[in-house]
Design a protein around this motif. Sequence first.
Motif, PDB file in Angstrom:
ATOM      1  N   ARG A 263       0.830  -1.204   0.000  1.00 55.51           N
ATOM      2  CA  ARG A 263       0.000   0.000   0.000  1.00 55.51           C
ATOM      3  C   ARG A 263       0.867   1.258   0.000  1.00 55.51           C
ATOM      4  N   PRO A 264       0.351   2.367  -0.541  1.00 60.56           N
ATOM      5  CA  PRO A 264       1.095   3.626  -0.481  1.00 60.56           C
ATOM      6  C   PRO A 264       1.259   4.098   0.961  1.00 60.56           C
ATOM      7  N   ARG A 265       2.430   4.619   1.255  1.00 58.91           N
ATOM      8  CA  ARG A 265       2.692   5.179   2.582  1.00 58.91           C
ATOM      9  C   ARG A 265       3.134   6.627   2.394  1.00 58.91           C
ATOM     10  N   TYR A 266       2.399   7.523   3.026  1.00 56.87           N
ATOM     11  CA  TYR A 266       2.601   8.944   2.810  1.00 56.87           C
ATOM     12  C   TYR A 266       3.401   9.562   3.951  1.00 56.87           C
ATOM     13  N   ALA A 267       4.203  10.570   3.622  1.00 55.43           N
ATOM     14  CA  ALA A 267       4.984  11.289   4.627  1.00 55.43           C
ATOM     15  C   ALA A 267       5.077  12.746   4.200  1.00 55.43           C
ATOM     16  N   LEU A 268       5.286  13.620   5.178  1.00 58.34           N
ATOM     17  CA  LEU A 268       5.359  15.053   4.924  1.00 58.34           C
ATOM     18  C   LEU A 268       6.813  15.500   4.863  1.00 58.34           C
ATOM     19  N   LYS A 269       7.155  16.174   3.781  1.00 58.67           N
ATOM     20  CA  LYS A 269       8.521  16.670   3.601  1.00 58.67           C
ATOM     21  C   LYS A 269       8.545  18.178   3.806  1.00 58.67           C
ATOM     22  N   TRP A 270       9.467  18.612   4.645  1.00 59.10           N
ATOM     23  CA  TRP A 270       9.610  20.049   4.907  1.00 59.10           C
ATOM     24  C   TRP A 270      10.011  20.767   3.631  1.00 59.10           C
ATOM     25  N   PRO A 271       9.440  21.970   3.320  1.00 53.42           N
ATOM     26  CA  PRO A 271       8.435  22.598   4.173  1.00 53.42           C
ATOM     27  C   PRO A 271       7.000  22.173   3.857  1.00 53.42           C
ATOM     28  N   ASN A 272       6.689  21.873   2.584  1.00 54.96           N
ATOM     29  CA  ASN A 272       5.279  21.733   2.249  1.00 54.96           C
ATOM     30  C   ASN A 272       4.945  20.634   1.235  1.00 54.96           C
ATOM     31  N   ASP A 273       5.741  19.598   1.123  1.00 55.09           N
ATOM     32  CA  ASP A 273       5.446  18.537   0.155  1.00 55.09           C
ATOM     33  C   ASP A 273       4.874  17.307   0.852  1.00 55.09           C
ATOM     34  N   VAL A 274       4.197  16.465   0.069  1.00 49.19           N
ATOM     35  CA  VAL A 274       3.781  15.145   0.539  1.00 49.19           C
ATOM     36  C   VAL A 274       4.473  14.116  -0.347  1.00 49.19           C
TER      37      VAL A 274
END
Length: 268
Positions: A111-122
Amino acid sequence: MAFTLGPRALSAGYKLAAFERTGSTNTEAIEHARAGERGPMWFVTSEQTAGRGRRQRAWIAPRGNLAASILEVMDVTPAVAATLGFAAGLAEEAALEKVSLEAALRLGEGRPRYALKWPNDVLAGGQKLVGIGLEAEAVGNGIAVVAGMGTNVVAAPEGTPTPAVSLAALGVQISAEELFSALSDAWVEFRGIWDNGRGFAEIRKLWLERAAGLGEKVAIHTGAMTLEGIFDTIDDAGCLIVRTAEGRLVPVAAGEVFFGPVASVGAA
């Protein structure tokens, strides 16, 4: 299928302007604010032809991708307004998790696993899925803040500094319209938590729980210089804190971020 607001966004009084095709949803939002629109209002399309991302890179959404900008007019300082981007990242991640439920059941461990990248990306699997850009302009007695969010639903660009991916390539078969409905509802939740900056401490906590590269090697390119070290945290102003080899904690307000092995070789 037409773009529609989710039930929470409707009940919260959000407005919607949907375009079959437009140059830039951020430009539409700013022009409406200059003309007297005070929002909150979404500007959305599945085909954007002249958008701009950070560092003035082209931000094009071919038909089927999602370009959405939310206009909010508020009485805050520019520094506080800048932290709204973290709420936008959380809203995107929550919306993506919601629309990915079927794929998660079908794909299991894949399954896709999402994470937040500084400053504003997914990110999804270390690849860029969503780009978020903020613009702000003084209007009347307040400040018009526009958070533009571009999601690769059916296609991803090539040749980007961080490799990009689309939801379709990840096995998530949904439309831009479905994603937008979920995003508009998620925005109501995280915009409410952020609360004109008063709730940034909670937003920061939630963001760090989903942060990509936390505790890992990082290289940040800020114009002519590169700072390397460990991604330690983000501070209460939203700056990325780098722990250098000498143990110094250095705040970074803006720059291109590269993680892991790429960081050690100083990606360009």
